[in-house]
Design an enzyme around this catalytic site. Structure first.
Site, PDB file in Angstrom:
ATOM      1  CD  GLU A   1      33.719 -19.361  37.340  1.00 27.26           C
ATOM      2  OE1 GLU A   1      32.639 -19.976  37.188  1.00 27.26           O
ATOM      3  OE2 GLU A   1      33.852 -18.393  38.133  1.00 27.26           O
TER       4      GLU A   1
ATOM      5  CG  HIS B   1      24.475 -18.545  30.246  1.00 24.91           C
ATOM      6  ND1 HIS B   1      23.793 -17.436  30.707  1.00 24.91           N
ATOM      7  CD2 HIS B   1      24.805 -19.255  31.350  1.00 24.91           C
ATOM      8  CE1 HIS B   1      23.712 -17.487  32.028  1.00 24.91           C
ATOM      9  NE2 HIS B   1      24.319 -18.582  32.442  1.00 24.91           N
TER      10      HIS B   1
END
Length: 322
Positions: free
Chosen positions: A58, A125
């Site tokens: 990322e 998540h």
């Protein structure tokens, strides 16, 4: 034919790719696979060379996007889950967020964060990161709650010269449907009165808007209370004019959010209302968030962890009884 929330996101990206040659998409498994939630399905074939798979980094993804944006492009970055954006935190807040202030050169990147919880997703998540990014100057943070906003706000985000963190809620992806993507033309930064009322105001955003409406409908049937629901739509900037106008009509405030309770958007809303509109209040304002623990895996625990229509109704009864 109905369109889902995730379909609206895909259609917005398709329109952006079609209309603006500066736009490209970058993320993990978004090309041939179509992304973890299929928000880019079919776009790589339609726009070869502009829907690109990234490395599993990322930090590198956002760093590349910043460089491309400085050079005139308008990248859209897809994080597989909002939680993983913390790996790119330095790039988003220290590089993208400050670049225009430091250099006068804008960084028009849009970072899509699949946010919020779903049953069984667990602590890695399910997080809601909007308040973290809203804390930093130079970053616009949007939280669409409707199919129409999912479409139009993504287009508006990419057109902005500022870096935008676009928080799309995973729970809404396929559950939320509409007959069209036609919107009411509200710009970024403007809140919406989703449900008019007169006895109290619930200020919410993202998926919690729908929970607030369910609770308000239940209170109307059970007790006759008429609750106004304000959808913030954008948490940075924060449309306090609409919030204060609603509180002026109702005299009571519940700030509602799915994120953790310490600090955050709900705390900011309450603080600003007390500071700017204390004279409008007939009762101490309340806020309701998820519990101050990591998000649990088990669906029953997850349901007990986040605000629900039941817990919203309980908070509203306490507020209305003051």
């Amino acid at each position: 034919m109905s369109i889902t929330y995730v379909d609206a996101i895909r259609e917005a990206q398709e329109k952006l790719l079609k209309d603006d040659p500066r736009v490209f998409l970058y993320g993990q498994d978004i090309a041939n696979f179509g992304g973890a939630f299929k928000a880019t399905k079919g776009l790589a074939e339609a726009y070869p060379g502009r829907v690109l798979d990234s490395p599993i980094s990322e930090d590198a993804m956002v760093g590349m996007a910043i460089g491309a944006a400085v050079d005139g492009m308008r990248p859209i970055i897809e994080m597989q889950f909002a939680d993983f954006s913390s790996v790119a935190f330095n790039q988003i807040v220290n590089q993208a967020g400050t670049h225009y202030y430091r250099t006068g050169v804008p960084v028009p990147i849009t970072v899509r964060l699949p946010s919020g919880g779903t049953p069984g997703s667990g602590p890695f998540h399910s997080q809601s990161m909007e308040a973290i990014y809203a804390h930093y100057p130079g970053i616009v943070v949007v939280t669409p709650a409707t199919v129409s906003d999912a479409y139009h706000m993504l287009i508006q985000a990419v057109e902005l010269d500022d870096p935008v963190v676009y928080c799309e809620h995973k729970f809404l992806y396929r559950w939320l449907k509409a007959n069209s993507i036609n919107g009411d033309g509200l710009p970024l930064g403007r809140a919406r009165i989703t449900r008019p009322g007169k006895h109290a105001t619930i200020v919410a955003y993202s998926a919690m808007v729908h929970e607030a409406v369910r609770a308000a409908d239940r209170l109307k049937v059970e007790s006759g209370w008429d609750i106004e629901v304000v959808d913030l739509r954008t948490v940075k900037p924060l449309d306090m004019d609409t919030v204060l106008a609603s509180v002026a009509r109702t005299g009571r405030l519940l700030a509602l959010g799915e994120a953790f309770p310490w600090g955050g958007v709900t705390a900011e809303v309450v603080s600003r209302v007390v500071t700017e509109g204390f004279h409008l209040l007939d009762a101490p304002p309340k806020r309701l968030n998820s519990r101050d623990t990591p998000v649990p895996y088990h669906p029953n625990l997850w349901a007990a962890h986040r605000p629900t229509p039941e817990t919203i109704c309980l908070a509203m009864r306490e507020l209305l009884s003051f």
